[in-house]
Enzyme design. Structure first.
Site, PDB file in Angstrom:
ATOM      1  N   ASP A  11      -6.792  -0.501  -9.653  1.00  0.00           N
ATOM      2  CA  ASP A  11      -7.567  -1.281 -10.624  1.00  0.00           C
ATOM      3  C   ASP A  11      -7.425  -0.592 -11.971  1.00  0.00           C
ATOM      4  O   ASP A  11      -8.069   0.427 -12.234  1.00  0.00           O
ATOM      5  CB  ASP A  11      -9.036  -1.342 -10.175  1.00  0.00           C
ATOM      6  CG  ASP A  11      -9.955  -1.958 -11.228  1.00  0.00           C
ATOM      7  OD1 ASP A  11      -9.486  -2.266 -12.343  1.00  0.00           O
ATOM      8  OD2 ASP A  11     -11.149  -2.127 -10.922  1.00  0.00           O
TER       9      ASP A  11
ATOM     10  N   ASN B 291       1.315   5.104   7.055  1.00  0.00           N
ATOM     11  CA  ASN B 291       0.345   6.203   6.984  1.00  0.00           C
ATOM     12  C   ASN B 291       0.927   7.532   6.487  1.00  0.00           C
ATOM     13  O   ASN B 291       0.226   8.317   5.842  1.00  0.00           O
ATOM     14  CB  ASN B 291      -0.273   6.456   8.370  1.00  0.00           C
ATOM     15  CG  ASN B 291      -1.082   5.269   8.870  1.00  0.00           C
ATOM     16  OD1 ASN B 291      -1.554   4.454   8.072  1.00  0.00           O
ATOM     17  ND2 ASN B 291      -1.245   5.161  10.184  1.00  0.00           N
TER      18      ASN B 291
ATOM     19  N   VAL C  12      -5.247  -0.932  14.365  1.00  0.00           N
ATOM     20  CA  VAL C  12      -4.373  -0.418  15.435  1.00  0.00           C
ATOM     21  C   VAL C  12      -5.239  -0.032  16.634  1.00  0.00           C
ATOM     22  O   VAL C  12      -6.020   0.910  16.558  1.00  0.00           O
ATOM     23  CB  VAL C  12      -3.570   0.803  14.941  1.00  0.00           C
ATOM     24  CG1 VAL C  12      -2.625   1.297  16.021  1.00  0.00           C
ATOM     25  CG2 VAL C  12      -2.806   0.452  13.663  1.00  0.00           C
TER      26      VAL C  12
ATOM     27  N   ARG D 226      -9.863   3.377   3.094  1.00  0.00           N
ATOM     28  CA  ARG D 226      -8.567   2.956   3.648  1.00  0.00           C
ATOM     29  C   ARG D 226      -8.348   3.506   5.053  1.00  0.00           C
ATOM     30  O   ARG D 226      -7.757   2.836   5.913  1.00  0.00           O
ATOM     31  CB  ARG D 226      -7.456   3.424   2.711  1.00  0.00           C
ATOM     32  CG  ARG D 226      -6.076   2.941   3.141  1.00  0.00           C
ATOM     33  CD  ARG D 226      -5.090   3.104   2.001  1.00  0.00           C
ATOM     34  NE  ARG D 226      -3.795   2.542   2.323  1.00  0.00           N
ATOM     35  CZ  ARG D 226      -2.685   3.274   2.479  1.00  0.00           C
ATOM     36  NH1 ARG D 226      -2.728   4.585   2.336  1.00  0.00           N
ATOM     37  NH2 ARG D 226      -1.554   2.698   2.785  1.00  0.00           N
TER      38      ARG D 226
ATOM     39  N   HIS E 203      -9.148  -2.701  -3.238  1.00  0.00           N
ATOM     40  CA  HIS E 203      -8.248  -2.133  -4.245  1.00  0.00           C
ATOM     41  C   HIS E 203      -8.893  -2.094  -5.633  1.00  0.00           C
ATOM     42  O   HIS E 203      -8.215  -1.872  -6.617  1.00  0.00           O
ATOM     43  CB  HIS E 203      -6.925  -2.912  -4.270  1.00  0.00           C
ATOM     44  CG  HIS E 203      -6.095  -2.716  -3.026  1.00  0.00           C
ATOM     45  ND1 HIS E 203      -4.935  -3.422  -2.766  1.00  0.00           N
ATOM     46  CD2 HIS E 203      -6.252  -1.874  -1.960  1.00  0.00           C
ATOM     47  CE1 HIS E 203      -4.431  -3.032  -1.601  1.00  0.00           C
ATOM     48  NE2 HIS E 203      -5.210  -2.106  -1.086  1.00  0.00           N
TER      49      HIS E 203
ATOM     50  N   HIS F  75      -7.076   1.362   8.296  1.00  0.00           N
ATOM     51  CA  HIS F  75      -5.874   1.693   9.076  1.00  0.00           C
ATOM     52  C   HIS F  75      -6.208   2.109  10.502  1.00  0.00           C
ATOM     53  O   HIS F  75      -5.358   2.027  11.382  1.00  0.00           O
ATOM     54  CB  HIS F  75      -5.051   2.764   8.349  1.00  0.00           C
ATOM     55  CG  HIS F  75      -4.234   2.211   7.228  1.00  0.00           C
ATOM     56  ND1 HIS F  75      -2.990   2.681   6.884  1.00  0.00           N
ATOM     57  CD2 HIS F  75      -4.482   1.190   6.368  1.00  0.00           C
ATOM     58  CE1 HIS F  75      -2.509   1.979   5.851  1.00  0.00           C
ATOM     59  NE2 HIS F  75      -3.409   1.083   5.520  1.00  0.00           N
ATOM     60  N   ASP F  76      -7.422   2.549  10.738  1.00  0.00           N
ATOM     61  CA  ASP F  76      -7.852   2.787  12.116  1.00  0.00           C
ATOM     62  C   ASP F  76      -8.058   1.455  12.834  1.00  0.00           C
ATOM     63  O   ASP F  76      -7.500   1.223  13.919  1.00  0.00           O
ATOM     64  CB  ASP F  76      -9.155   3.609  12.129  1.00  0.00           C
ATOM     65  CG  ASP F  76      -9.648   3.860  13.549  1.00  0.00           C
ATOM     66  OD1 ASP F  76      -8.796   3.978  14.461  1.00  0.00           O
ATOM     67  OD2 ASP F  76     -10.873   3.947  13.756  1.00  0.00           O
TER      68      ASP F  76
HETATM   69  C1  HEM Z   1      -4.174  -7.016   2.322  1.00  0.00           C
HETATM   70  C2  HEM Z   1      -3.226  -6.194   2.698  1.00  0.00           C
HETATM   71  C3  HEM Z   1      -3.126  -4.800   2.156  1.00  0.00           C
HETATM   72  C4  HEM Z   1      -1.984  -4.202   1.721  1.00  0.00           C
HETATM   73  C5  HEM Z   1      -0.592  -4.800   1.702  1.00  0.00           C
HETATM   74  C6  HEM Z   1      -2.364  -2.884   1.260  1.00  0.00           C
HETATM   75  C7  HEM Z   1      -1.480  -1.957   0.751  1.00  0.00           C
HETATM   76  C8  HEM Z   1      -1.838  -0.765   0.170  1.00  0.00           C
HETATM   77  C9  HEM Z   1      -0.916   0.178  -0.399  1.00  0.00           C
HETATM   78  C10 HEM Z   1       0.589   0.004  -0.431  1.00  0.00           C
HETATM   79  C11 HEM Z   1      -1.626   1.214  -0.905  1.00  0.00           C
HETATM   80  C12 HEM Z   1      -1.069   2.464  -1.586  1.00  0.00           C
HETATM   81  C13 HEM Z   1      -0.620   3.440  -0.492  1.00  0.00           C
HETATM   82  C14 HEM Z   1       0.152   4.639  -0.998  1.00  0.00           C
HETATM   83  O1  HEM Z   1       0.201   4.908  -2.202  1.00  0.00           O
HETATM   84  O2  HEM Z   1       0.723   5.340  -0.150  1.00  0.00           O
HETATM   85  C15 HEM Z   1      -3.021   0.924  -0.654  1.00  0.00           C
HETATM   86  C16 HEM Z   1      -4.068   1.723  -1.028  1.00  0.00           C
HETATM   87  C17 HEM Z   1      -5.378   1.462  -0.716  1.00  0.00           C
HETATM   88  N1  HEM Z   1      -5.831   0.459   0.115  1.00  0.00           N
HETATM   89 FE1  HEM Z   1      -4.798  -1.150   0.716  1.00  0.00          FE
HETATM   90  N2  HEM Z   1      -3.704  -2.721   1.419  1.00  0.00           N
HETATM   91  C18 HEM Z   1      -4.210  -3.850   1.978  1.00  0.00           C
HETATM   92  C19 HEM Z   1      -5.520  -4.061   2.373  1.00  0.00           C
HETATM   93  C20 HEM Z   1      -6.510  -3.113   2.276  1.00  0.00           C
HETATM   94  C21 HEM Z   1      -7.786  -3.194   2.923  1.00  0.00           C
HETATM   95  C22 HEM Z   1      -8.196  -4.302   3.879  1.00  0.00           C
HETATM   96  C23 HEM Z   1      -8.489  -2.088   2.548  1.00  0.00           C
HETATM   97  C24 HEM Z   1      -9.874  -1.671   2.949  1.00  0.00           C
HETATM   98  C25 HEM Z   1     -10.818  -2.503   3.319  1.00  0.00           C
HETATM   99  C26 HEM Z   1      -7.650  -1.328   1.660  1.00  0.00           C
HETATM  100  C27 HEM Z   1      -8.026  -0.185   1.001  1.00  0.00           C
HETATM  101  C28 HEM Z   1      -7.181   0.571   0.212  1.00  0.00           C
HETATM  102  C29 HEM Z   1      -7.650   1.655  -0.637  1.00  0.00           C
HETATM  103  C30 HEM Z   1      -9.090   2.034  -0.875  1.00  0.00           C
HETATM  104  C31 HEM Z   1      -6.503   2.236  -1.204  1.00  0.00           C
HETATM  105  C32 HEM Z   1      -6.447   3.463  -2.122  1.00  0.00           C
HETATM  106  C33 HEM Z   1      -6.404   4.711  -1.222  1.00  0.00           C
HETATM  107  C34 HEM Z   1      -6.339   6.027  -1.967  1.00  0.00           C
HETATM  108  O3  HEM Z   1      -6.401   6.068  -3.191  1.00  0.00           O
HETATM  109  O4  HEM Z   1      -6.207   7.040  -1.247  1.00  0.00           O
HETATM  110  N3  HEM Z   1      -6.444  -1.954   1.553  1.00  0.00           N
HETATM  111  N4  HEM Z   1      -3.112  -0.279   0.019  1.00  0.00           N
END
Ligand code: HEM
Ligand SMILES: *[C@@H]1O[C@H](CO)[C@@H](O)[C@H](O)[C@H]1NC(C)=O
Ligand SMILES: *[C@@H]1O[C@H](CO)[C@@H](O)[C@H](O)[C@H]1NC(C)=O
Ligand SMILES: *[C@@H]1O[C@H](CO)[C@@H](O)[C@H](O)[C@H]1NC(C)=O
Ligand SMILES: *[C@@H]1O[C@H](CO)[C@@H](O)[C@H](O)[C@H]1NC(C)=O
Length: 335
Positions: free
Chosen positions: A249, A100, A79, A71, A199, A75-76
């Site tokens: 998941d 972030n 932006v 992630r 995800h 996020h890098d």
């Molecule tokens: C499509 C739009 C996306 C939305 C709206 C989104 C939103 C989110 C949100 C809300 C979380 C939880 C954050 C928290 O608990 O503070 C999350 C976690 C995560 N996102 Fe996304 N995401 C998106 C796309 C992506 C993409 C493109 C990637 C990487 C290629 C990604 C990788 C991840 C991963 C791996 C986590 C888990 C991080 C952890 O457990 O520390 N996401 N995302």
């Protein structure tokens, strides 16, 4: 003063050669503006081993860190491009932007990798490339595909908190809005579905999905596109408060597989933006995203292959090459 050992001389000779190779590479990169998979092969061939072993150690301590590093790269890149701007501390730091703050993790792992690399190959490997490689090993060591990362990015000179607040998609956005955010950085609707598959690993805090669990709408207390037994178990978890965590998941929180897509077809997506890929009726973007979800749900091999391709595409968002930017010594500050 001590005599230099043979090893020392070899090392300094290598580093001289490396400077030349880096200059040549720099010229080539400046000419083409392109990233390459063998960028560090002469000057820091250890880069893969070093990043991999630090990521492996961090994941041994906490398996979730693989997801967090993946992630961090996303996020890098959204932006100011993949320029490690997210790592900069100080005024305007992206770390405190809404998507972030208290959310993105893994900064210390990147610092540890950078420290190892500055002793092994001083001044050679950019923080932006470290982030891209850390994401790769986060995926690989979670059981995901082994894609080739393109390298040769340089580090940005400014953080952009405003950009982090405006460019990153929110889980409350519609699929059309999310697709538009991706389009802004050169990614298309296929990339939205493929990269949402990230995800398949990691966690989310309750505050980002708990609106689906109670008082959802005038007619439904719980989101009707959320499986009711999953809703009950999430209600339990979230009773602990908005910062409680749930698996993105539900089937296999730490394994990189295609269960994410299978979950969506069973109304078991966690975020509204996950479930929205198949369930947002009335959103014109959804017919196409749903068809792809069905394809990846049925064919994990195809997902793995497409995921690698979309990661390379995401890693190519506006990289700094040639003489733009710099190679930071400390990822948290410009030199
Ligand atoms: C499509 C739009 C996306 C939305 C709206 C989104 C939103 C989110 C949100 C809300 C979380 C939880 C954050 C928290 O608990 O503070 C999350 C976690 C995560 N996102 Fe996304 N995401 C998106 C796309 C992506 C993409 C493109 C990637 C990487 C290629 C990604 C990788 C991840 C991963 C791996 C986590 C888990 C991080 C952890 O457990 O520390 N996401 N995302
Ligand atoms: C970031 O989170 C901290 C801790 O919850 C909070 O004190 C701070 O106000 C937040 N920063 C911004 C810019 O919202
Ligand atoms: C910050 O990001 C926004 C949105 O991408 C962009 O328009 C702006 O030029 C960036 N500012 C800086 C200083 O890089
Ligand atoms: C998205 O781009 C890829 C190439 O990067 C292409 O194969 C795919 O068909 C495109 N998808 C859409 C919906 O345009
Ligand atoms: C949801 O609605 C119930 C009444 O149906 C109310 O007691 C409760 O405070 C509401 N919760 C939120 C978070 O608004």
């Amino acid at each position: 003063m001590e005599y230099a050992t043979r090893g020392d001389r070899t090392a300094s000779c290598l580093s001289f050669l490396c400077k030349i190779v880096v200059l040549l590479g720099l010229a080539a990169a400046a000419a083409s503006g392109q990233l390459m998979d063998d960028y560090y092969d002469y000057c820091c061939p250890q880069v893969y081993r070093i990043v991999r072993s630090r990521v492996a150690a961090a994941m041994k301590a906490e398996m979730r860190m693989g997801a967090s590093l993946l992630r961090l790269h996303f996020h890098d890149c959204f932006v100011n491009g993949c320029d490690a701007s997210i790592l900069l501390d100080g005024t305007n730091s992206e770390k405190f932007a809404a998507p972030n703050n208290n959310s993105v993790r893994g900064y210390e792992v990147i610092d540890a990798i950078k420290a190892d690399l500055e002793s092994a190959c001083p001044g050679v490997v950019s923080c932006a490339d470290i982030v891209a490689l850390a994401a790769k090993y986060g995926v690989l060591l979670s059981g995901g595909p082994d894609y080739d990362v393109l390298l040769g990015r340089r580090d940005g000179l400014v953080a952009n908190q405003t950009g982090a607040n405006s460019n990153l998609p929110s889980p409350f956005d519609s699929i059309s809005v999310i697709t538009a955010r991706f389009k802004d950085v050169g990614l298309n609707a296929t990339d939205v579905v493929v990269l949402s598959g990230a995800h398949t690993i990691g966690r989310s805090r309750c505050l980002l999905f708990s609106n689906r669990l109670a008082n959802f709408s005038a007619t439904n207390s719980v989101d009707p596109t959320l499986d009711s037994s999953l809703a009950s178990s999430l209600q339990q978890v979230c009773r602990g408060g908005a910062d409680q965590l749930a698996a993105l998941d539900v089937n296999s929180a730490d394994a990189f597989d295609n269960h994410y897509y299978q979950n969506l077809l069973a109304n078991k997506g966690l975020l509204a933006s996950d479930q929205g890929l198949v369930s947002s009726s009335g959103d014109p973007a959804v017919a196409a995203t749903k068809a792809l979800v069905q394809a990846y749900s049925a064919n994990g091999q195809r997902f793995s292959c497409d995921f690698g391709n979309s990661m390379v595409k995401m890693g190519n968002i506006s990289p700094l090459t040639g003489s733009a930017g710099q190679i930071r010594k400390n990822c948290r500050a410009v030199n």
